[in-house]
Design a protein around this motif. Structure first.
Motif, PDB file in Angstrom:
ATOM      1  N   ARG A 118      85.684  66.283  95.751  1.00  0.00           N
ATOM      2  CA  ARG A 118      86.058  65.084  94.999  1.00  0.00           C
ATOM      3  C   ARG A 118      85.517  65.131  93.559  1.00  0.00           C
ATOM      4  O   ARG A 118      86.218  64.775  92.620  1.00  0.00           O
ATOM      5  N   HIS A 119      84.288  65.581  93.386  1.00  0.00           N
ATOM      6  CA  HIS A 119      83.707  65.618  92.032  1.00  0.00           C
ATOM      7  C   HIS A 119      84.444  66.642  91.157  1.00  0.00           C
ATOM      8  O   HIS A 119      84.541  66.467  89.950  1.00  0.00           O
ATOM      9  N   THR A 120      84.984  67.702  91.761  1.00  0.00           N
ATOM     10  CA  THR A 120      85.742  68.690  90.998  1.00  0.00           C
ATOM     11  C   THR A 120      87.050  68.081  90.501  1.00  0.00           C
ATOM     12  O   THR A 120      87.454  68.299  89.352  1.00  0.00           O
ATOM     13  N   VAL A 121      87.689  67.294  91.354  1.00  0.00           N
ATOM     14  CA  VAL A 121      88.948  66.643  90.970  1.00  0.00           C
ATOM     15  C   VAL A 121      88.700  65.701  89.796  1.00  0.00           C
ATOM     16  O   VAL A 121      89.431  65.730  88.803  1.00  0.00           O
ATOM     17  N   ARG A 122      87.645  64.903  89.881  1.00  0.00           N
ATOM     18  CA  ARG A 122      87.343  63.981  88.783  1.00  0.00           C
ATOM     19  C   ARG A 122      87.008  64.755  87.508  1.00  0.00           C
ATOM     20  O   ARG A 122      87.391  64.357  86.404  1.00  0.00           O
ATOM     21  N   GLY A 123      86.337  65.899  87.648  1.00  0.00           N
ATOM     22  CA  GLY A 123      86.034  66.745  86.494  1.00  0.00           C
ATOM     23  C   GLY A 123      87.285  67.321  85.861  1.00  0.00           C
ATOM     24  O   GLY A 123      87.397  67.410  84.631  1.00  0.00           O
ATOM     25  N   VAL A 124      88.244  67.714  86.687  1.00  0.00           N
ATOM     26  CA  VAL A 124      89.516  68.234  86.175  1.00  0.00           C
ATOM     27  C   VAL A 124      90.261  67.125  85.436  1.00  0.00           C
ATOM     28  O   VAL A 124      90.822  67.354  84.365  1.00  0.00           O
ATOM     29  N   PHE A 125      90.239  65.929  86.005  1.00  0.00           N
ATOM     30  CA  PHE A 125      90.916  64.805  85.346  1.00  0.00           C
ATOM     31  C   PHE A 125      90.331  64.585  83.943  1.00  0.00           C
ATOM     32  O   PHE A 125      91.068  64.515  82.964  1.00  0.00           O
ATOM     33  N   SER A 126      89.007  64.471  83.846  1.00  0.00           N
ATOM     34  CA  SER A 126      88.413  64.128  82.553  1.00  0.00           C
ATOM     35  C   SER A 126      88.283  65.340  81.623  1.00  0.00           C
ATOM     36  O   SER A 126      88.520  65.214  80.431  1.00  0.00           O
ATOM     37  N   GLY A 127      87.930  66.488  82.146  1.00  0.00           N
ATOM     38  CA  GLY A 127      87.704  67.652  81.297  1.00  0.00           C
ATOM     39  C   GLY A 127      88.969  68.402  80.947  1.00  0.00           C
ATOM     40  O   GLY A 127      89.332  68.523  79.775  1.00  0.00           O
ATOM     41  N   THR A 128      89.642  68.894  81.960  1.00  0.00           N
ATOM     42  CA  THR A 128      90.806  69.751  81.707  1.00  0.00           C
ATOM     43  C   THR A 128      92.016  68.952  81.244  1.00  0.00           C
ATOM     44  O   THR A 128      92.618  69.266  80.222  1.00  0.00           O
ATOM     45  N   LEU A 129      92.378  67.931  82.007  1.00  0.00           N
ATOM     46  CA  LEU A 129      93.611  67.214  81.693  1.00  0.00           C
ATOM     47  C   LEU A 129      93.487  66.356  80.440  1.00  0.00           C
ATOM     48  O   LEU A 129      94.348  66.402  79.558  1.00  0.00           O
ATOM     49  N   LYS A 131      90.695  66.141  78.048  1.00  0.00           N
ATOM     50  CA  LYS A 131      90.100  66.742  76.854  1.00  0.00           C
ATOM     51  C   LYS A 131      90.795  68.018  76.419  1.00  0.00           C
ATOM     52  O   LYS A 131      91.136  68.176  75.254  1.00  0.00           O
ATOM     53  N   LYS A 132      90.995  68.947  77.354  1.00  0.00           N
ATOM     54  CA  LYS A 132      91.592  70.234  76.972  1.00  0.00           C
ATOM     55  C   LYS A 132      93.084  70.133  76.712  1.00  0.00           C
ATOM     56  O   LYS A 132      93.589  70.639  75.720  1.00  0.00           O
ATOM     57  N   LEU A 133      93.816  69.509  77.644  1.00  0.00           N
ATOM     58  CA  LEU A 133      95.274  69.454  77.525  1.00  0.00           C
ATOM     59  C   LEU A 133      95.770  68.230  76.771  1.00  0.00           C
ATOM     60  O   LEU A 133      96.951  68.142  76.448  1.00  0.00           O
ATOM     61  N   GLY A 134      94.894  67.260  76.532  1.00  0.00           N
ATOM     62  CA  GLY A 134      95.267  66.078  75.766  1.00  0.00           C
ATOM     63  C   GLY A 134      96.211  65.140  76.490  1.00  0.00           C
ATOM     64  O   GLY A 134      96.910  64.347  75.848  1.00  0.00           O
ATOM     65  N   LEU A 135      96.245  65.195  77.802  1.00  0.00           N
ATOM     66  CA  LEU A 135      97.111  64.293  78.565  1.00  0.00           C
ATOM     67  C   LEU A 135      96.439  62.932  78.703  1.00  0.00           C
ATOM     68  O   LEU A 135      95.212  62.828  78.745  1.00  0.00           O
ATOM     69  N   THR A 136      97.252  61.896  78.756  1.00  0.00           N
ATOM     70  CA  THR A 136      96.728  60.551  78.939  1.00  0.00           C
ATOM     71  C   THR A 136      96.885  60.173  80.397  1.00  0.00           C
ATOM     72  O   THR A 136      98.003  60.144  80.922  1.00  0.00           O
ATOM     73  N   LEU A 137      95.751  59.894  81.046  1.00  0.00           N
ATOM     74  CA  LEU A 137      95.794  59.491  82.458  1.00  0.00           C
ATOM     75  C   LEU A 137      95.638  57.985  82.543  1.00  0.00           C
ATOM     76  O   LEU A 137      94.775  57.393  81.887  1.00  0.00           O
ATOM     77  N   ALA A 138      96.476  57.394  83.343  1.00  0.00           N
ATOM     78  CA  ALA A 138      96.378  55.963  83.617  1.00  0.00           C
ATOM     79  C   ALA A 138      95.994  55.810  85.072  1.00  0.00           C
ATOM     80  O   ALA A 138      96.439  56.576  85.927  1.00  0.00           O
ATOM     81  N   SER A 139      95.147  54.843  85.357  1.00  0.00           N
ATOM     82  CA  SER A 139      94.774  54.601  86.749  1.00  0.00           C
ATOM     83  C   SER A 139      94.929  53.125  87.053  1.00  0.00           C
ATOM     84  O   SER A 139      94.792  52.271  86.180  1.00  0.00           O
TER      85      SER A 139
END
Length: 156
Positions: A118-129, A131-139
């Protein structure tokens, strides 16, 4: 066409002629080419003994007979799996596809699909998606828990 690459680590079956051979490798496509190949008795014996389901030998015996037997045995090797032109989708691409769906995805959905913690998924959301890819996530908090989606950029 079946072409066999005889290397230091055994025999490899190819579907197409190789563009280049490494040092010590020999490409053969027929029994005649195998007979013409510069293979010592020691190397022939090692190749024979490396084949699956053959009776191991200690002596070469008749050099030409061993080459004929070796050719018969390598022709029985299974065909290699065909190379897929379609590249396998990465886990990151799978996560992005899940988040683009109208129903979005929960952290648990992504954990189930990727095998990540679970912590890896949250890290991918905030770090990779983000910061790195510049995607906007809505929850949004929904009945099934916090659901994440990739927000489409606003039209300007």
């Amino acid at each position: 066409m079946r072409i066999y690459i005889i290397g230091n680590d055994g025999i490899t079956l190819c579907r197409e002629p190789p563009t280049a051979l490494n040092d010590g490798e020999i490409a053969v496509a027929s029994n005649e080419e195998l007979h013409a190949a510069p293979l010592s008795g020691k190397r022939l014996l090692a190749l024979w003994n490396a084949l699956p389901s053959v009776e191991k030998r200690r002596k070469v015996g008749d050099h030409n007979a061993l080459i004929d037997q070796l050719w018969s045995a390598i022709e029985l090797l299974p065909d290699p799996e065909p190379q897929s032109d379609e590249k396998r989708r990465s886990k990151q691409e799978a996560v992005i596809a899940m988040l683009r769906r109208p129903e979005g995805a929960t952290v648990d959905d992504v954990v189930s699909a990727t095998g990540w913690q679970r912590h890896t998924v949250r890290g991918v959301f905030s770090g990779t998606l983000k910061k790195k890819l510049g995607l906007t996530l809505a929850s949004a908090k929904e009945e099934r828990g916090r659901v994440y989606r990739i927000a489409e950029p606003a039209s300007v």
